[in-house]
Design a protein around this motif. Sequence first.
Motif, PDB file in Angstrom:
ATOM      1  N   GLU B  32     -22.782  46.179   9.944  1.00  0.00           N
ATOM      2  CA  GLU B  32     -21.815  45.889  11.011  1.00  0.00           C
ATOM      3  C   GLU B  32     -20.929  47.107  11.296  1.00  0.00           C
ATOM      4  O   GLU B  32     -20.372  47.702  10.381  1.00  0.00           O
ATOM      5  CB  GLU B  32     -20.970  44.662  10.635  1.00  0.00           C
ATOM      6  CG  GLU B  32     -19.737  44.418  11.509  1.00  0.00           C
ATOM      7  CD  GLU B  32     -20.037  44.273  12.990  1.00  0.00           C
ATOM      8  OE1 GLU B  32     -20.968  43.531  13.340  1.00  0.00           O
ATOM      9  OE2 GLU B  32     -19.341  44.920  13.800  1.00  0.00           O
ATOM     10  N   LYS B  40     -17.783  39.290  18.911  1.00  0.00           N
ATOM     11  CA  LYS B  40     -16.869  38.930  20.010  1.00  0.00           C
ATOM     12  C   LYS B  40     -16.126  37.625  19.765  1.00  0.00           C
ATOM     13  O   LYS B  40     -14.984  37.468  20.195  1.00  0.00           O
ATOM     14  CB  LYS B  40     -17.630  38.766  21.325  1.00  0.00           C
ATOM     15  CG  LYS B  40     -18.498  39.911  21.734  1.00  0.00           C
ATOM     16  CD  LYS B  40     -17.721  41.128  22.115  1.00  0.00           C
ATOM     17  CE  LYS B  40     -18.688  42.184  22.610  1.00  0.00           C
ATOM     18  NZ  LYS B  40     -19.765  42.463  21.626  1.00  0.00           N
ATOM     19  N   TRP B  44     -12.049  35.076  20.732  1.00  0.00           N
ATOM     20  CA  TRP B  44     -11.911  33.917  21.615  1.00  0.00           C
ATOM     21  C   TRP B  44     -10.986  32.876  20.977  1.00  0.00           C
ATOM     22  O   TRP B  44     -10.877  32.784  19.763  1.00  0.00           O
ATOM     23  CB  TRP B  44     -13.264  33.287  21.943  1.00  0.00           C
ATOM     24  CG  TRP B  44     -14.346  34.200  22.468  1.00  0.00           C
ATOM     25  CD1 TRP B  44     -15.687  33.957  22.379  1.00  0.00           C
ATOM     26  CD2 TRP B  44     -14.233  35.448  23.179  1.00  0.00           C
ATOM     27  NE1 TRP B  44     -16.395  34.979  22.971  1.00  0.00           N
ATOM     28  CE2 TRP B  44     -15.534  35.902  23.462  1.00  0.00           C
ATOM     29  CE3 TRP B  44     -13.158  36.244  23.598  1.00  0.00           C
ATOM     30  CZ2 TRP B  44     -15.797  37.097  24.146  1.00  0.00           C
ATOM     31  CZ3 TRP B  44     -13.408  37.441  24.263  1.00  0.00           C
ATOM     32  CH2 TRP B  44     -14.706  37.841  24.535  1.00  0.00           C
ATOM     33  N   THR B 308     -27.459  37.597  21.671  1.00  0.00           N
ATOM     34  CA  THR B 308     -27.245  38.183  22.996  1.00  0.00           C
ATOM     35  C   THR B 308     -27.789  39.600  23.138  1.00  0.00           C
ATOM     36  O   THR B 308     -27.571  40.220  24.163  1.00  0.00           O
ATOM     37  CB  THR B 308     -25.743  38.176  23.344  1.00  0.00           C
ATOM     38  OG1 THR B 308     -25.034  38.789  22.258  1.00  0.00           O
ATOM     39  CG2 THR B 308     -25.224  36.770  23.528  1.00  0.00           C
ATOM     40  N   LYS B 313     -25.930  34.747  26.379  1.00  0.00           N
ATOM     41  CA  LYS B 313     -26.168  33.416  25.794  1.00  0.00           C
ATOM     42  C   LYS B 313     -24.864  32.799  25.311  1.00  0.00           C
ATOM     43  O   LYS B 313     -23.898  33.514  25.053  1.00  0.00           O
ATOM     44  CB  LYS B 313     -27.109  33.529  24.581  1.00  0.00           C
ATOM     45  CG  LYS B 313     -28.541  33.758  24.967  1.00  0.00           C
ATOM     46  CD  LYS B 313     -29.460  33.915  23.788  1.00  0.00           C
ATOM     47  CE  LYS B 313     -30.754  34.490  24.325  1.00  0.00           C
ATOM     48  NZ  LYS B 313     -31.051  35.816  23.860  1.00  0.00           N
ATOM     49  N   ILE B 315     -22.812  30.455  22.339  1.00  0.00           N
ATOM     50  CA  ILE B 315     -22.778  30.480  20.883  1.00  0.00           C
ATOM     51  C   ILE B 315     -23.882  29.582  20.310  1.00  0.00           C
ATOM     52  O   ILE B 315     -24.614  29.983  19.407  1.00  0.00           O
ATOM     53  CB  ILE B 315     -21.394  30.044  20.376  1.00  0.00           C
ATOM     54  CG1 ILE B 315     -20.361  31.115  20.754  1.00  0.00           C
ATOM     55  CG2 ILE B 315     -21.395  29.791  18.874  1.00  0.00           C
ATOM     56  CD1 ILE B 315     -18.924  30.708  20.534  1.00  0.00           C
TER      57      ILE B 315
END
Lengths: 113, 336
Positions: B32, B40, B44, B308, B313, B315
Amino acid sequence: MALDFGYGISKPRTIDLDRNEFYKGNAVLGKMPELQSCIGCGSCTATCTAGALTDFNFRRLHTLIRRGEFKGIYDEINKCMLCGKCRLTCPRGINTRGVVQLIKRNMGYLQPE
Amino acid sequence: MTKRILIIGGGIAGMRSAVSLADAGLHPVVIEREAVLGGKVRNWHALFPTFTPAAGIVEELRAAVAARGIEVLTGCTAVRFDARRVELADGRTIEGDAAILASGFTLFDAGIKEEYGYGLYEHVYTSADIERMLLAGTLPTVNGAAPRRIAFLHCVGSRDEKVCQKHCSRVCCITGVKQAMELKQRFPGAEIFNFYMDIRMFGPGYEELYREAQLRSNIHFIRGRISEAAPTFDGRIQIKAEDTLTGRPLRMSVDLLVLLVGMRANDDNAALAASAGLETAPSGFLAPRDLFLGNIRSSVEGIFYAGTITAPKTIGETLNEAVAAAEAVAAYLKNR
Ligand SMILES: Cc1cc2nc3c(=O)[nH]c(=O)nc-3n(C[C@H](O)[C@H](O)[C@H](O)COP(=O)(O)OP(=O)(O)OC[C@H]3O[C@@H](n4cnc5c(N)ncnc54)[C@H](O)[C@@H]3O)c2cc1C
Ligand code: SF4
Ligand code: SF4
Ligand code: SF4
């Protein structure tokens, strides 16, 4: 006497939401909030008895009312024959005939322009 | 010896694949770029269409990764790879037996659409900004007061040949509906207008949420794309569009303009694809072998896709693919 040159300043066609008053539209929406769920499909206009004979466009009419545009509404709405066909077709289940009646009730006092 | 699977990207896709692989007795390694896992979704607030807190989903996946003692390399950017090795930006090479590319997507940079004034005028935000604000509990007020009028613009950086993004990003319509409802709840006196080209409500409960936004939150949906935004003398933003359902131009000023930014392909997709001999689609996302039984497979043996990296797309879709990719990897390694 003012000279007539045969042309004038044409009225702006723009819908100006900073100026338009929403209260009349809200008077309709307040009694029938389901109108706000219109998806503009045009089924009501497609099936409309009055629309088949005149340029009456019910979808456009109630959309304009929700934008605060009332010019010529009185003449327009009177073209509706209250046949109720539009209500049978609306996919959102809106009581469109009831909307016509609400428009008449809330805007009937407007003088034809 | 336990087989090692190199997973590029520790977003929800990478984490979910790693958990399935570990449960299958294999040894996943998550690579990562950022300092923490989550991708992401970390940014959110509440997820469509159920307003489920995003943090719960990220936390649950992180806990599952930790509980299995999965090998995680954070702060590591993959620059080249193939099925057997990943080269990192710091020069190190990590070796394995198969690879899953799960490096996700990139948010469209709203500043490129200069006509909307993002970064130029005050009170122009992106949908990602709104999520971050809701998460931080700071609301987008105007000089400390509640906004009276808010406009959302759909399809910013999607379906737009002018910015070379031809695809539909899929999640932004429903995000626009969700955020309109969230702002209406916080600013009950505000009038909210969503300007759209098409409303695409493809998922379970999405159309229902759209109808609820219309009926209960009284959100105004106007079919027409805002052509430009300009500041007014009193610090508001004037917008212009065509109200295509009435066939008339329309203008208004608003206190806040929210741009629903799209999901675009990562800049490093081309380099990663070239190093491994993979194909990219015209959109710049990676091209799966096909869109059916091969949707998580690449055209190269031992390299799989999740999430994605191949297209925008949700989740749920991303997580499903992550499980499918792990299953395909396990089947592939069984025969070696
Ligand atoms: C504004 C917005 C709101 C959204 N809201 C919702 C919602 O409410 N509900 C919903 O279902 N979906 C929502 N989505 C979609 C959701 O964000 C995606 O489905 C999800 O993020 C996909 O996860 P992913 O793991 O595929 O990609 P990402 O989240 O992009 O994760 C990819 C990871 O890979 C890492 N990475 C990238 N390149 C490299 C590299 N070269 N080397 C190493 N690591 C790398 C990144 O740092 C990142 O951690 C929303 C999307 C947007 C844009
Ligand atoms: S009720 Fe009026 S608007 Fe509806 S179909 Fe009949 S004439 Fe047209
Ligand atoms: S049929 Fe119903 S949803 Fe369709 S345009 Fe008429 S009122 Fe709107
Ligand atoms: S989901 Fe909606 S806003 Fe997003 S690109 Fe597609 S049509 Fe535009």
